[in-house]
Design an enzyme around this catalytic site. Sequence first.
Site, PDB file in Angstrom:
ATOM      1  N   ASP A 166       0.806  -1.223   0.000  1.00 24.23           N
ATOM      2  CA  ASP A 166       0.000   0.000   0.000  1.00 24.23           C
ATOM      3  C   ASP A 166       0.838   1.272   0.000  1.00 24.23           C
ATOM      4  O   ASP A 166       0.444   2.272  -0.583  1.00 24.23           O
ATOM      5  CB  ASP A 166      -1.034  -0.013   1.134  1.00 24.23           C
ATOM      6  CG  ASP A 166      -0.416  -0.224   2.494  1.00 24.23           C
ATOM      7  OD1 ASP A 166       0.824  -0.333   2.575  1.00 24.23           O
ATOM      8  OD2 ASP A 166      -1.165  -0.277   3.479  1.00 24.23           O
ATOM      9  N   GLY A 200       1.159   0.294  10.552  1.00 26.18           N
ATOM     10  CA  GLY A 200       2.616   0.162  10.546  1.00 26.18           C
ATOM     11  C   GLY A 200       3.238   1.366   9.872  1.00 26.18           C
ATOM     12  O   GLY A 200       2.557   2.335   9.574  1.00 26.18           O
ATOM     13  N   GLU A 231      11.661  -1.268   3.394  1.00 25.46           N
ATOM     14  CA  GLU A 231      10.898  -1.478   4.627  1.00 25.46           C
ATOM     15  C   GLU A 231      11.436  -0.562   5.717  1.00 25.46           C
ATOM     16  O   GLU A 231      12.084  -1.001   6.672  1.00 25.46           O
ATOM     17  CB  GLU A 231      10.955  -2.952   5.036  1.00 25.46           C
ATOM     18  CG  GLU A 231      10.029  -3.833   4.209  1.00 25.46           C
ATOM     19  CD  GLU A 231       8.547  -3.461   4.364  1.00 25.46           C
ATOM     20  OE1 GLU A 231       8.158  -2.893   5.402  1.00 25.46           O
ATOM     21  OE2 GLU A 231       7.785  -3.737   3.420  1.00 25.46           O
TER      22      GLU A 231
END
Length: 425
Positions: free
Chosen positions: A212, A240, A261
């Site tokens: 996303d 998150g 990430e």
Amino acid sequence: MQTHNVGGEAGEGRRGVGPLIPPWSDTMRPLRQQVFERVRAAGLIPRVQVAKDLGVSPASVTTITSDLIDAGLIEEVAAPRDGESVRGRPAVALGVRAAAHRVAGMKISDREHTAVIVDFAGNLIADDAVPRRPGPMTLAELLDAVETLLDRVCAKAGISRADLSAVGVGVPGFVDSLEGMVLWSSVLADRAVPLAAQASARLGLPVWIDNDANLVALAELWFGAGRGLSDFVVVTIEHGVGMGLVLNHRIYRGAQRVGLELGHTKVQLDGALCRCGQRGCLEAYVADYALAREATTALNWGHKEGQSIGVLLESLYDHAKAGNATARSIFRRAGRFLGVGLSNVVNLFDPSLIILSGDRMRYDYLYATETLAEMENLAINTGRPRPPIEIHAWGDLLWAHGAAALALSAVTEGLVSANRDIAAQ
Ligand SMILES: [Zn+2]
């Protein structure tokens, strides 16, 4: 004639030098595709301008645009002229034929599911959102949710599912967009789920999926502040912490499509436990479960069964606004950790802009001036100015738009890069 041989036996042949870029790679798109993308990006553009912009002959542009018009992908539109009317032929510009295709974009999140339908020119036709109970779903439940929402938004648009050319779906977590696999997601109970294939079989339509945060970056690249930027970063704070990186006007995903990430970069050795199982991740200090953990401890709030994190965070925010020093310190501490993460992004990528997005941007203590000063202090001093930081609290609709852009890209690639013979002209 003298032969040169470096590091090999004579007669082995030449191995060549320089990067081995495959034909029609991402950086060498067929001219046909480049013409289409130029028209789409411009909105309306005369043929001669397309030729100028791409540095090719007007004749080759005319051949390609005739073919794209025949294929129903672009159309001629009478262009408004500046000043007095000119005798002779009316000015004609090219534009994408909006009715040629329609696609849907959806965002699956921990809080609600959102969907949009856009036409081939990217215009919004309809949107819809449905709240959901938090927690991971089974694949069957997720497919039910996707199908139900898609039918709802199609009904709003006055079309049937069969009128769509593709569907883009964004989910949080580790997603391999190329293989259509969800390796791990907070919205799915299972790991390594071939979601694109499963959803495609259920809906009877081509389905493309992505992380996303990548889709927010794609939405900014297609519709927002990133349209004119070659290199920028989107950092999302939701359940998150996610990141989307645009390099040279393209989403960068990593060699195995699981990079960027930011939420799991380490900001503390042996630090707080993260839901990924490791310690000291940025997410373990900034994401809503981190704030909730601090809130339940510091404010001595017992965990109530069934109480959602959202309710807890709203309450924490209300306390902060009302002057509760502990509540404020929780947000500010999280914001300072965010500053650490952002300084690492600046030091690594030197982006021209950082966009902060996501539902938690409502909690403005997270990015108060003094918390973002942490980023200023930790970014290395090169003598060059720091990248600007913009807050885009546009909500899930924007994310769904990114999913629609993913579907539009896929449809376009299939249509305009299919005929290599024409492209080679
Ligand atoms: Zn982690």
